[in-house]
Design an enzyme around this catalytic site. Structure first.
Site, PDB file in Angstrom:
ATOM      1  N   LYS A 164       0.818  -1.199   0.000  1.00  0.00           N
ATOM      2  CA  LYS A 164       0.000   0.000   0.000  1.00  0.00           C
ATOM      3  C   LYS A 164       0.860   1.260   0.000  1.00  0.00           C
ATOM      4  O   LYS A 164       0.572   2.242  -0.661  1.00  0.00           O
ATOM      5  CB  LYS A 164      -0.895  -0.027   1.239  1.00  0.00           C
ATOM      6  CG  LYS A 164      -1.854   1.145   1.330  1.00  0.00           C
ATOM      7  CD  LYS A 164      -2.614   1.106   2.652  1.00  0.00           C
ATOM      8  CE  LYS A 164      -3.666   2.201   2.705  1.00  0.00           C
ATOM      9  NZ  LYS A 164      -4.460   2.156   3.938  1.00  0.00           N
ATOM     10  N   ARG A 165       1.930   1.215   0.764  1.00  0.00           N
ATOM     11  CA  ARG A 165       2.788   2.393   0.904  1.00  0.00           C
ATOM     12  C   ARG A 165       3.516   2.774  -0.384  1.00  0.00           C
ATOM     13  O   ARG A 165       3.516   3.912  -0.797  1.00  0.00           O
ATOM     14  CB  ARG A 165       3.828   2.143   1.999  1.00  0.00           C
ATOM     15  CG  ARG A 165       3.326   2.361   3.399  1.00  0.00           C
ATOM     16  CD  ARG A 165       4.514   2.375   4.336  1.00  0.00           C
ATOM     17  NE  ARG A 165       5.432   3.450   3.975  1.00  0.00           N
ATOM     18  CZ  ARG A 165       5.578   4.556   4.685  1.00  0.00           C
ATOM     19  NH1 ARG A 165       4.876   4.728   5.778  1.00  0.00           N
ATOM     20  NH2 ARG A 165       6.430   5.480   4.308  1.00  0.00           N
TER      21      ARG A 165
END
Length: 474
Positions: A240-241
């Site tokens: 996600k990051r």
RNA sequence: GCCCCCAUCGUCUAGUGGCCUAGGACACCACCCUUUCAAGGUGGCGGCACGGGUUCGAAUCCCGUUGGGGGUGCCA
């Protein structure tokens, strides 16, 4: 093969978005459920955080629906929430304790580390096994890992064997009595009579623990299938990051669900035949877990985009117009909303359709039709007006277009004739007109655009360009 | 550290011992078409990680090396 009806579970953890990797796993499950007439069971791992964010769960359901997995489908069951089975989680752990398959341990993390230092082996050394401890505050319940070897029969990878001596007695119940995720997960699967567990490869090393739990609970383990993960260009698991992984975002950017589904299915698997562009029904017929690749696949947005372009071009014009609608009425559209004219867009749609690979590119392609003052790109203007004949040509065009028949053939012939006078081929001659009217050097076919724009507005813009040139220092 | 998984063009894949001089797709390049840009057409570039075996024959089977990834919590 467990002797029970086909039930495949998909168990995402809600995190505020739906991961493309999760989407692919869901699709794998879905394809099998449809082909074999089984049930797709959606079970949400509801953490405390997720429980406070009900829209996260709804997001998963919406995203599943977008890729064709609908709650109303007869193959769909759920959603269920892990917490619905909470009492059964503890009950199962107690049964294991009573059967001698689990025991209590009062060692703290520090004590475990201390002992590990002495033996030189990291982790818990199973030293509480035979101390006969009863339940008590702060005491965890650990599973007594049996001697021997655990063989995980995996549909994708074949038989994977683990030496049990490498698996420490893991915790089932925390010191406060709450169940660990691993236990909860297995108990849920057992309770729901899940027959197939299809999930990402990262879970493979924990599978022997789960399989032992299934057996200790007196159940026949499911068919396992660990599919490779999706990675980024650094070959790291999509996160996600670092990476753009939310299917919601691809949707917002104008990727078509069919294209996304088709592309996702070609990651780690390929349909038979000459092309990778295939309908979902073909995929349902042909997809086999046994055929899924063993190695991680790179999620290539360029290829996704190419697929999307193919799907856009395969639409009928009216389908395309319909699909574009939300993108032409969006808040960030470059023109004033009230100036948008659907019938003007309809006239241009067919010409736009072959020129975009994503629906969110459409607005920029037709904006000049709906902008009161189409901004002229300075670099384009300078480049085109640097040609010495441009000013004269534009002036002549403005005059000729006052009386020309207003259809694209006539407009083209008129400009062609004017261009001839300057020794310019049509390709060169149209350039200044294009910049004057649309503000750019590239765009949809010019004369069709002019026809749709109309005489008055075309003339206004051409004259404005002449004035602008005159105003500029020579 | 220990355990597990993986290894075909840059990327996604086809390939399951001889049809492989390794096929397709995306990307890239060139040309054709052309009203700019696309789309479309044609062609090109480019790969079996390495080393040993097994076999008449290996991308395909075995072993090792190297390289990558993942797991290993009183996280989920």
């Amino acid at each position: 093969m467990p002797d029970r009806p086909l039930r495949l579970r998909f168990a995402p953890s809600p995190t505020g978005f739906f991961h493309v990797g999760g989407a692919r796993t869901a699709l794998y499950n879905w394809a099998i459920a449809q082909r074999l007439g089984g049930t797709f069971v959606l079970r949400i791992e509801d953490t405390d955080e997720a429980r406070n964010q009900p829209e996260w769960t709804q997001g998963i359901i919406d995203a599943l629906a977008w890729i064709g997995i609908h709650t109303a489908d007869p193959h769909f069951e759920g959603p269920y929430f892990q917490s619905e089975f909470a009492t059964e989680h503890v009950a199962a752990a107690m049964r294991l304790f009573q059967a001698g398959r689990a025991y209590y341990c009062d060692l703290t993390g520090d004590q475990i580390q201390e002992r590990a230092k002495l033996t030189g082996k990291p982790g818990y050394d199973n030293s509480s096994r035979d101390r006969g401890l009863e339940a008590g505050p702060g005491r965890v319940l650990r599973f007594r890992v049996p001697e021997g070897t655990t063989v995980v029969d995996d549909l994708v990878r074949g038989a994977v064997s683990f030496d049990n001596s490498n698996i420490e007695d893991f915790v089932l119940l925390r010191g406060n009595g709450t169940p660990m995720f691993l236990l909860a997960n297995v108990v849920d699967d057992v309770t729901m009579r899940i027959s197939h567990v299809v999930r990402a490869e990262e879970h493979l090393p924990n599978t022997p623990k789960q399989q032992m739990l299934w057996q200790a609970l007196g159940a026949v383990p499911p068919v396992w299938a660990h599919v490779p993960v999706l990675v980024n260009e650094q070959r790291k698991k999509l996160s996600k990051r670092r990476d753009k992984v939310a299917v919601e975002q691809y949707r917002a950017e104008g990727f078509l669900a069919d294209a996304m589904v088709n592309y996702l299915m070609t990651l780690g698997w390929a349909p038979s035949g000459e092309t990778e562009i295939v309908a979902w029904s073909r995929i349902v017929d042909e997809f086999r877990l046994e055929d899924v690749n063993h190695s991680p696949a790179f999620f290539d947005v360029k290829k996704l985009t190419a697929f999307n372009g193919e799907y856009i071009r395969a639409m009928t014009v009216s389908q395309f117009i319909e699909a574009c609608a939300p993108f032409l009425a969006a808040d960030d559209v470059p023109w004033q909303r009230e100036r948008f004219n659907p019938s003007v867009f309809s006239e241009m749609a067919e010409l736009v359709q072959t020129r975009v690979a994503r629906l969110d590119e459409v607005a920029a392609m037709v904006d000049f039709l709906f902008l009161a003052d189409a901004p002229i790109d300075d670099a384009a203007f300078a480049k085109v007006m640097a040609v010495p004949t441009s000013l004269a040509l534009l002036t002549e065009v403005a005059k000729a277009y006052e009386v020309a028949e207003w259809n694209h053939e006539a407009l083209k012939e008129t400009l062609e004739a004017i261009g001839d006078g300057y020794g310019l081929k049509l390709g060169k001659a149209q350039a200044p007109v294009r910049v004057a009217v649309t503000g750019r050097t590239i765009g949809p076919p010019l004369f069709e655009s002019l026809q749709v724009l109309g005489r008055d507005e075309t003339l206004r813009r051409v004259r404005a360009a002449v004035d602008r040139y005159g105003a500029a220092p020579a």
